[in-house]
Design a protein around this motif. Structure first.
Motif, short mmCIF file in Angstrom:
data_model
loop_
_atom_site.label_atom_id
_atom_site.label_comp_id
_atom_site.label_asym_id
_atom_site.label_seq_id
_atom_site.Cartn_x
_atom_site.Cartn_y
_atom_site.Cartn_z
N TRP A 44 -11.98 3.44 4.75
CA TRP A 44 -11.13 2.88 3.71
C TRP A 44 -11.82 3.05 2.35
CZ3 TRP A 44 -6.24 1.17 4.09
CH2 TRP A 44 -5.75 0.80 5.34
N VAL A 45 -11.07 3.52 1.35
CA VAL A 45 -11.61 3.67 0.00
C VAL A 45 -10.58 3.18 -1.01
CG1 VAL A 45 -13.07 5.63 0.59
CG2 VAL A 45 -10.76 6.04 -0.27
N THR A 46 -11.06 2.81 -2.18
CA THR A 46 -10.18 2.46 -3.28
C THR A 46 -9.80 3.73 -4.04
OG1 THR A 46 -11.97 2.12 -4.87
CG2 THR A 46 -11.37 0.24 -3.48
N ASN A 47 -9.02 3.58 -5.09
CA ASN A 47 -8.56 4.74 -5.85
C ASN A 47 -9.49 5.12 -7.00
OD1 ASN A 47 -6.06 5.30 -4.43
ND2 ASN A 47 -5.32 3.36 -5.27
N GLN A 100 -8.93 11.70 -15.36
CA GLN A 100 -8.03 12.86 -15.28
C GLN A 100 -7.96 13.38 -13.85
OE1 GLN A 100 -9.34 15.74 -18.16
NE2 GLN A 100 -8.87 14.42 -19.91
N ILE A 101 -9.12 13.42 -13.17
CA ILE A 101 -9.13 13.87 -11.77
C ILE A 101 -8.36 12.87 -10.89
CG2 ILE A 101 -10.60 14.34 -9.78
CD1 ILE A 101 -12.79 15.21 -11.74
N ALA A 102 -8.57 11.57 -11.16
CA ALA A 102 -7.86 10.55 -10.40
C ALA A 102 -6.36 10.66 -10.61
CB ALA A 102 -8.36 9.16 -10.80
N ASP A 103 -5.96 10.91 -11.85
CA ASP A 103 -4.53 11.04 -12.14
C ASP A 103 -3.96 12.29 -11.47
OD1 ASP A 103 -2.17 10.09 -13.70
OD2 ASP A 103 -2.36 12.09 -14.59
N GLN A 104 -4.75 13.35 -11.40
CA GLN A 104 -4.31 14.56 -10.72
C GLN A 104 -4.10 14.30 -9.23
OE1 GLN A 104 -6.83 17.96 -11.35
NE2 GLN A 104 -5.82 19.18 -9.76
N ARG A 105 -5.04 13.57 -8.62
CA ARG A 105 -4.87 13.21 -7.21
C ARG A 105 -3.57 12.43 -7.01
NH1 ARG A 105 -9.76 13.53 -4.09
NH2 ARG A 105 -11.67 13.50 -5.35
N HIS A 106 -3.31 11.50 -7.93
CA HIS A 106 -2.11 10.68 -7.84
C HIS A 106 -0.85 11.53 -7.95
CE1 HIS A 106 0.75 7.44 -8.48
NE2 HIS A 106 1.09 7.97 -9.65
N GLN A 107 -0.84 12.45 -8.89
CA GLN A 107 0.34 13.29 -9.08
C GLN A 107 0.61 14.16 -7.85
OE1 GLN A 107 2.41 12.87 -11.52
NE2 GLN A 107 1.07 11.39 -12.55
N GLU A 108 -0.46 14.56 -7.16
CA GLU A 108 -0.30 15.43 -5.98
C GLU A 108 0.36 14.70 -4.82
OE1 GLU A 108 -4.26 16.72 -5.26
OE2 GLU A 108 -4.24 18.29 -6.81
N VAL A 109 0.19 13.38 -4.74
CA VAL A 109 0.76 12.63 -3.62
C VAL A 109 1.95 11.77 -4.04
CG1 VAL A 109 -1.46 12.59 -2.43
CG2 VAL A 109 -0.83 10.67 -3.90
N ARG A 110 2.26 11.74 -5.32
CA ARG A 110 3.29 10.86 -5.83
C ARG A 110 4.64 11.11 -5.16
NH1 ARG A 110 7.18 10.49 -9.82
NH2 ARG A 110 7.23 8.49 -10.96
N SER A 111 5.04 12.36 -5.08
CA SER A 111 6.33 12.69 -4.48
C SER A 111 6.39 12.28 -3.01
CB SER A 111 6.59 14.20 -4.61
OG SER A 111 7.78 14.57 -3.96
N MET A 112 5.30 12.49 -2.30
CA MET A 112 5.24 12.12 -0.89
C MET A 112 5.38 10.61 -0.72
SD MET A 112 1.93 12.34 1.56
CE MET A 112 1.14 11.18 0.44
N TYR A 135 -1.17 1.42 -3.53
CA TYR A 135 -1.57 2.08 -2.29
C TYR A 135 -3.08 2.21 -2.23
CZ TYR A 135 -1.90 6.36 -5.15
OH TYR A 135 -2.22 7.29 -6.13
N GLU A 136 -3.59 2.36 -1.02
CA GLU A 136 -5.00 2.63 -0.78
C GLU A 136 -5.10 3.82 0.17
OE1 GLU A 136 -7.75 -0.62 -0.03
OE2 GLU A 136 -6.20 -2.06 -0.68
N CYS A 137 -6.30 4.37 0.27
CA CYS A 137 -6.50 5.59 1.06
C CYS A 137 -7.44 5.35 2.23
CB CYS A 137 -7.07 6.70 0.18
SG CYS A 137 -6.12 7.06 -1.30
#
Length: 429
Positions: A288-291, A92-104, A338-340
């Motif tokens: 470099w980190v994975t998701n 859920q936290i990972a999905d929240q991170r994704h939603q925060e950057v999805r539009s960008m 994508y990766e971070c």
């Protein structure tokens, strides 16, 4: 950053490998062009670098169509599974991170798809110099490449030596009427647990166990396992590094399946001497980190605090195919396209607290887009980070767990020469 006009942006891209989109923080990069700028007598082979994600353009055969159909069906099944799967707390936290950057990320991708002239170049990135390559290179075979991890682990490893061939001044050689290829200075040095440097302003060719490697100008490498990294700690703090780029071999089931490289448990990375490697003026640390949320939590709560690194920003590498489309669906939970790169600043304990270093503000959520190269091979992003690096210029830069080299950088890892194999290069004519 001032953004050039469209035609100027294309000319800058063809020269540098970096394309800045108008009205966007996103950039498109061509790793081949960026890496080639490190060499004087060689250039990176586009067909060797871009070993994936070009089939959709080069081949429209029935087989490709069938593969696409199978992949589509598989993605549909995966999406159904994900919809029916209840996310646990970490997911859920990972999905929240994704939603925060999805539009960008969508806006960055849209900027690429609108750049029709750039896309025309992108779809042909692998074909640049292809006729020349047919005569100069063989088909790359992973099985024939030297396994540095295995070679470096045998009892004879301390005895292995590498031959460094430094070219003599070509103007002097030509004036004497002899072909330059016949003249070079040689030096033989230990290849493992030893700082091997090319301080010349030209590339050199190194020979090791019947293989040849291209070492870029003004660069050096230290090939060892994790236990010997402390040998890189400078005796004087003002000889430390201002930019520390790290690509750890995180534990990853996919990596084990593909048998491409060996991984390490997360706890091993706690011992990296980041603070001791840092320059007196401080350093920018890029990791470099994975998701995976478990990994992100480990970095934020354990790794950065242990290293003495203060979080600054997160950048994103958005991966596309040669046609400009994402390599996978953006919302596919376990296979994000994508990766971070997590950025932070590190200060030495012996810094003068009355005169702290001046740190540049790092804008969050920047996006760089590229077509991926070989499996797990990261694009060269050091140049995109330099404006945020504290201290003097030129900055002192090091990459940890490196598998390739860049001019002006120190490369450390047990496979530092992996992508320096001659098979990945062409002679520059």
């Amino acid at each position: 950053m001032t953004v050039p006009e469209p035609n100027d942006r294309l000319s800058v891209f063809l020269k540098t490998g970096i394309y800045q989109f108008e009205g966007s923080k996103a950039v498109f990069i061509d790793p081949v062009r960026i890496l080639t700028r490190s060499y004087t007598r060689f250039r990176v082979s586009p067909s060797a670098y871009y070993s994936r994600f070009f089939n959709s353009i080069a081949d429209h055969s029935t087989e490709t169509h069938n593969n696409c159909s199978r992949n589509l069906k598989k993605r549909k099944r995966n999406k159904k599974k994900e919809k029916s799967h209840n996310l646990n707390s970490r997911e859920q936290i990972a999905d929240q991170r994704h939603q925060e950057v999805r539009s960008m990320l969508l806006k960055a991708h849209e900027a690429l798809l609108k750049s029709s002239e750039l896309l025309e170049i992108v779809k042909n990135l692998r074909n640049v110099g292809c006729d020349e390559e047919r005569h100069e290179t063989d088909v790359i075979s992973q099985d024939s490449e030297l396994d540095f991890v295995e070679v470096g682990s045998v009892w004879q490893a301390p005895l292995y030596e590498i031959t460094l061939n430094f070219p003599k001044d070509e103007m002097i050689v030509k004036s004497a009427g002899f072909p330059p290829s016949q003249f070079c200075n040689q030096r033989i040095v230990p290849v493992f647990n030893n700082l091997v440097a090319n301080e010349e302003s030209s590339d050199m060719v190194a020979e090791f166990l019947n293989c040849r490697y291209i070492v870029p100008k003004k660069s050096c490498f230290y090939m060892s396992d994790l236990g010997k990294i402390h040998n890189l700690i400078p005796a004087e703090s003002d000889c430390g590094f201002n930019l520390i780029l790290i690509d750890p071999p995180w534990e990853n089931s996919s990596a084990h399946q593909k048998l491409k490289y060996r991984t390490l448990p997360n706890r091993y990375f706690l011992s990296l001497p980041i603070k001791q490697l840092t320059h007196t003026a401080g350093s920018l640390v890029a990791l470099w980190v994975t998701n995976r949320e478990k990994l992100r939590s480990f970095v934020e709560n354990e790794l950065f605090p242990k290293w003495g690194v203060k979080y600054a920003a997160t950048f994103y590498w958005l991966k596309v195919k040669a046609d400009g489309f994402l390599i996978s669906e953006l919302d596919l939970f376990h296979h994000r396209p994508y990766e971070c790169v997590i950025l932070g600043y590190c200060h030495r304990e012996d810094m003068n607290s009355q005169h702290p270093p001046i740190l540049n503000h790092v804008p969050d959520d920047q996006v760089f887009i590229s077509v991926p190269g070989d499996y797990s091979r990261k694009p060269p992003i050091g140049e995109l980070l330099l404006e945020y690096v504290p201290g003097f210029r030129p900055a002192r830069c090091i990459e940890l767990f490196s598998r390739e080299m860049i001019a002006g950088w120190t490369s450390w890892g047990n496979e530092a020469l992996h992508f320096q194999d001659l098979r990945y290069f062409l002679r520059d004519r």
